[in-house]
Design a protein around this motif. Structure first.
Motif, mmCIF file in Angstrom:
data_model
loop_
_atom_site.group_PDB
_atom_site.id
_atom_site.type_symbol
_atom_site.label_atom_id
_atom_site.label_comp_id
_atom_site.label_asym_id
_atom_site.label_seq_id
_atom_site.Cartn_x
_atom_site.Cartn_y
_atom_site.Cartn_z
ATOM 1 N N ARG A 112 2.266 4.845 0.735
ATOM 2 C CA ARG A 112 2.061 5.754 1.862
ATOM 3 C C ARG A 112 2.778 7.064 1.563
ATOM 4 O O ARG A 112 3.966 7.075 1.272
ATOM 5 N N GLN A 115 -4.831 16.834 0.433
ATOM 6 C CA GLN A 115 -5.521 15.569 0.674
ATOM 7 C C GLN A 115 -6.660 15.373 -0.332
ATOM 8 O O GLN A 115 -6.808 14.291 -0.905
ATOM 9 N N MET A 171 0.838 -1.167 0.000
ATOM 10 C CA MET A 171 0.000 0.000 0.000
ATOM 11 C C MET A 171 0.892 1.243 0.000
ATOM 12 O O MET A 171 1.705 1.411 0.898
ATOM 13 N N HIS A 188 6.392 10.910 12.369
ATOM 14 C CA HIS A 188 5.799 9.989 11.383
ATOM 15 C C HIS A 188 6.894 9.175 10.690
ATOM 16 O O HIS A 188 6.747 7.968 10.493
ATOM 17 N N ARG A 246 -6.713 12.400 -3.186
ATOM 18 C CA ARG A 246 -7.654 11.323 -2.871
ATOM 19 C C ARG A 246 -7.970 10.543 -4.142
ATOM 20 O O ARG A 246 -8.230 11.120 -5.192
ATOM 21 N N HIS A 297 7.577 5.608 4.399
ATOM 22 C CA HIS A 297 6.784 6.373 3.440
ATOM 23 C C HIS A 297 7.415 6.249 2.060
ATOM 24 O O HIS A 297 8.630 6.259 1.938
ATOM 25 N N ARG A 342 7.017 4.949 10.732
ATOM 26 C CA ARG A 342 6.648 4.063 9.627
ATOM 27 C C ARG A 342 7.296 4.541 8.329
ATOM 28 O O ARG A 342 7.654 5.696 8.193
ATOM 29 N N ASP A 359 -5.678 1.903 -2.426
ATOM 30 C CA ASP A 359 -5.056 1.678 -1.119
ATOM 31 C C ASP A 359 -4.058 2.764 -0.716
ATOM 32 O O ASP A 359 -3.189 2.522 0.117
ATOM 33 N N LEU A 360 -4.165 3.948 -1.277
ATOM 34 C CA LEU A 360 -3.264 5.041 -0.916
ATOM 35 C C LEU A 360 -3.540 5.472 0.515
ATOM 36 O O LEU A 360 -4.677 5.668 0.906
ATOM 37 N N HIS A 361 -2.464 5.609 1.295
ATOM 38 C CA HIS A 361 -2.595 6.097 2.672
ATOM 39 C C HIS A 361 -1.860 7.425 2.779
ATOM 40 O O HIS A 361 -0.694 7.525 2.393
ATOM 41 N N LEU A 362 -2.551 8.435 3.317
ATOM 42 C CA LEU A 362 -1.954 9.752 3.493
ATOM 43 C C LEU A 362 -1.758 10.037 4.976
ATOM 44 O O LEU A 362 -2.709 9.994 5.751
ATOM 45 N N ASP A 363 -0.525 10.341 5.360
ATOM 46 C CA ASP A 363 -0.233 10.839 6.698
ATOM 47 C C ASP A 363 -0.067 12.343 6.580
ATOM 48 O O ASP A 363 0.531 12.835 5.608
#
Length: 184
Positions: A3, A18, A1, A42, A22, A48, A46, A27-31
């Motif tokens: 990130r 964001q 996925m 961050h 979008r 990125h 994890r 499955d894109l994850h944005l922090d």
């Protein structure tokens, strides 16, 4: 996925980024982080694929942040976003931090999405190249079992084997609060 980490001291800019990103890919994850210090928490927590930082932020600016990020996550693709575009800053960003792209505000949504797709592809290229180099070194007997295990652990948990040293030889530890803030 995939990130991404987006860093800007203006909440409205983070929300706009964001919204723009979008649905970029499945499955894109944005922090999201509102400061350089929050972004480093961050980064320590994890991995990125891509990190986008605003240039001008109070405290730690985007260039300083991205220079530190590359120490913790050398394969991450870094991009700088700024409302003030000048050649000297762009040149410094490329020379000092090796950023992938220097983007300006306001951005064109499709151009930003296009650049982000290129950044994600660049990340995959870097990961593949690193894996090939490691496999070649292992095949040549240039890596010990300990080195292979260190590389495996770093892939799973970036920064796990990273140690900062003081001038007197003491180990420097990041502030505990900085690491725990991302867990709240």
């Amino acid at each position: 996925m995939p990130r991404l980490l987006l860093v800007d001291d203006e909440p409205s800019q983070l929300k706009a980024l964001q919204r723009t990103l979008r649905g970029l890919c499945p499955d894109l994850h944005l922090d999201l982080a509102l400061s350089g210090e929050e972004a480093l928490a961050h980064v320590r927590a994890r991995a990125h694929d891509v990190i986008v930082a605003d240039l001008r932020m109070p405290g730690m600016d985007g260039l300083t942040l991205l220079a530190q990020v590359t120490r913790w996550q050398p394969l991450a693709v870094t991009m700088l976003l700024t409302g003030v575009a000048d050649f000297a800053t762009a040149q410094r960003a490329l020379n000092e931090t090796g950023i992938f792209r220097y983007l300006t505000k306001p951005w064109e949504p499709e151009l930003l999405r296009s650049q982000m797709r290129l950044a994600l592809a660049e990340f995959q290229r870097r990961v593949t190249q690193q894996a090939q180099a490691t496999a070649w070194q292992a095949g040549q007997g240039q890596l010990t079992a300990q080195e292979l295990e260190r590389l495996r652990l770093e892939q799973e948990e970036p920064g796990l084997t990273h140690v900062d040293w003081a001038d007197d030889g003491a180990v420097l530890m990041p502030a505990l609060d900085a690491d725990l803030s991302s867990l709240r």
